[in-house]
Design a protein around this motif. Sequence first.
Motif, PDB file in Angstrom:
ATOM      1  N   THR A 115       0.834  -1.202   0.000  1.00  0.00           N
ATOM      2  CA  THR A 115       0.000   0.000   0.000  1.00  0.00           C
ATOM      3  C   THR A 115       0.867   1.249   0.000  1.00  0.00           C
ATOM      4  O   THR A 115       2.073   1.180   0.202  1.00  0.00           O
ATOM      5  CB  THR A 115      -0.921   0.063   1.242  1.00  0.00           C
ATOM      6  OG1 THR A 115      -0.143   0.369   2.392  1.00  0.00           O
ATOM      7  CG2 THR A 115      -1.687  -1.224   1.447  1.00  0.00           C
ATOM      8  N   ASP A 116       0.200   2.385  -0.197  1.00  0.00           N
ATOM      9  CA  ASP A 116       0.857   3.650   0.073  1.00  0.00           C
ATOM     10  C   ASP A 116       0.704   3.919   1.572  1.00  0.00           C
ATOM     11  O   ASP A 116       0.117   3.121   2.293  1.00  0.00           O
ATOM     12  CB  ASP A 116       0.277   4.769  -0.791  1.00  0.00           C
ATOM     13  CG  ASP A 116      -1.221   4.949  -0.632  1.00  0.00           C
ATOM     14  OD1 ASP A 116      -1.868   4.175   0.111  1.00  0.00           O
ATOM     15  OD2 ASP A 116      -1.769   5.875  -1.249  1.00  0.00           O
ATOM     16  N   ALA A 117       1.236   5.026   2.041  1.00  0.00           N
ATOM     17  CA  ALA A 117       1.239   5.303   3.478  1.00  0.00           C
ATOM     18  C   ALA A 117      -0.121   5.789   3.967  1.00  0.00           C
ATOM     19  O   ALA A 117      -0.670   6.755   3.431  1.00  0.00           O
ATOM     20  CB  ALA A 117       2.301   6.344   3.809  1.00  0.00           C
ATOM     21  N   ILE A 119       5.540  -8.140  -9.825  1.00  0.00           N
ATOM     22  CA  ILE A 119       5.114  -6.989  -9.024  1.00  0.00           C
ATOM     23  C   ILE A 119       4.610  -5.862  -9.917  1.00  0.00           C
ATOM     24  O   ILE A 119       3.564  -5.271  -9.654  1.00  0.00           O
ATOM     25  CB  ILE A 119       6.252  -6.513  -8.103  1.00  0.00           C
ATOM     26  CG1 ILE A 119       6.446  -7.536  -6.980  1.00  0.00           C
ATOM     27  CG2 ILE A 119       5.972  -5.122  -7.531  1.00  0.00           C
ATOM     28  CD1 ILE A 119       7.646  -7.309  -6.114  1.00  0.00           C
ATOM     29  N   ARG A 120       5.309  -5.594 -11.008  1.00  0.00           N
ATOM     30  CA  ARG A 120       4.884  -4.525 -11.905  1.00  0.00           C
ATOM     31  C   ARG A 120       3.561  -4.840 -12.592  1.00  0.00           C
ATOM     32  O   ARG A 120       2.806  -3.927 -12.944  1.00  0.00           O
ATOM     33  CB  ARG A 120       5.961  -4.238 -12.939  1.00  0.00           C
ATOM     34  CG  ARG A 120       7.108  -3.439 -12.368  1.00  0.00           C
ATOM     35  CD  ARG A 120       8.099  -3.079 -13.428  1.00  0.00           C
ATOM     36  NE  ARG A 120       8.756  -1.821 -13.081  1.00  0.00           N
ATOM     37  CZ  ARG A 120       9.595  -1.198 -13.857  1.00  0.00           C
ATOM     38  NH1 ARG A 120       9.881  -1.685 -15.057  1.00  0.00           N
ATOM     39  NH2 ARG A 120      10.153  -0.069 -13.465  1.00  0.00           N
ATOM     40  N   SER A 121       3.266  -6.114 -12.800  1.00  0.00           N
ATOM     41  CA  SER A 121       1.980  -6.471 -13.407  1.00  0.00           C
ATOM     42  C   SER A 121       0.826  -6.204 -12.443  1.00  0.00           C
ATOM     43  O   SER A 121      -0.306  -6.016 -12.864  1.00  0.00           O
ATOM     44  CB  SER A 121       1.977  -7.937 -13.835  1.00  0.00           C
ATOM     45  OG  SER A 121       1.863  -8.799 -12.713  1.00  0.00           O
ATOM     46  N   GLY A 153       4.031   3.519  -2.075  1.00  0.00           N
ATOM     47  CA  GLY A 153       3.847   2.093  -2.326  1.00  0.00           C
ATOM     48  C   GLY A 153       4.397   1.659  -3.668  1.00  0.00           C
ATOM     49  O   GLY A 153       3.954   0.650  -4.227  1.00  0.00           O
ATOM     50  N   LEU A 154       5.375   2.401  -4.180  1.00  0.00           N
ATOM     51  CA  LEU A 154       5.918   2.090  -5.504  1.00  0.00           C
ATOM     52  C   LEU A 154       7.399   1.719  -5.502  1.00  0.00           C
ATOM     53  O   LEU A 154       7.891   1.207  -6.500  1.00  0.00           O
ATOM     54  CB  LEU A 154       5.715   3.288  -6.446  1.00  0.00           C
ATOM     55  CG  LEU A 154       4.271   3.644  -6.744  1.00  0.00           C
ATOM     56  CD1 LEU A 154       4.201   4.926  -7.571  1.00  0.00           C
ATOM     57  CD2 LEU A 154       3.566   2.506  -7.445  1.00  0.00           C
ATOM     58  N   GLY A 210       3.993   1.013 -12.209  1.00  0.00           N
ATOM     59  CA  GLY A 210       4.934   2.057 -11.842  1.00  0.00           C
ATOM     60  C   GLY A 210       5.868   1.680 -10.701  1.00  0.00           C
ATOM     61  O   GLY A 210       6.678   2.493 -10.266  1.00  0.00           O
ATOM     62  N   ALA A 211       5.752   0.454 -10.224  1.00  0.00           N
ATOM     63  CA  ALA A 211       6.593   0.033  -9.101  1.00  0.00           C
ATOM     64  C   ALA A 211       8.042  -0.135  -9.532  1.00  0.00           C
ATOM     65  O   ALA A 211       8.317  -0.558 -10.651  1.00  0.00           O
ATOM     66  CB  ALA A 211       6.070  -1.287  -8.526  1.00  0.00           C
TER      67      ALA A 211
END
Length: 176
Positions: free
Chosen positions: A27-29, A143-145, A117-118, A149-150
């Motif tokens: 996740t993001d923060a 992970i990118r799929s 989260g990237l 943008g990760a």
Amino acid sequence: MFRPQHPARLLNPPTIVEHNQMRFVITDAPSDINLPLYIAEFQHNGVTDVVRVCEPTYDTMPLQRVGIKVHEYPSVVDGSTPSHTITQQWLDLVYKRFGHDRTIRPRGAIACHCVAGLGRAPLLVAIALIEGGMSAEDSIQFIRSKRRGALNTKQIKYIQHYKPRKSRSKAKCVIL
């Protein structure tokens, strides 16, 4: 009097990454305002541990009250790679939660977040995937799929050169 409203849903939905009896939620923060939404999402996905790979943006007490343990790795700089110590702490948690041999039934999930989260969070998950038998290139693609943008160039190079800890045999040399 102005009262901020709690958002009805998370703006950036969590990403579920499952492989070889391991389950991660990237996740993001969270913030103090949207933390209840993250807690609901974490509980829905069986999260037992949250790994924070950035400076604090929320109070951890609400997570602890619902039985979710928070692990702090704020020393990983945005856009960079983890130190050997952080990698060891991360893998110790992964092995504690999912076992070394991956034949045991998974016990929950580990949520991992950095600011967006990237970068840092997906990088730690990629390391766990490699430890779980996935190739470096496959971990990046996997992970990118799931999380567009990760991973930046520096992090991809780190993953490509990462050597799994479990392959580092402690066997002693024997000369006959």
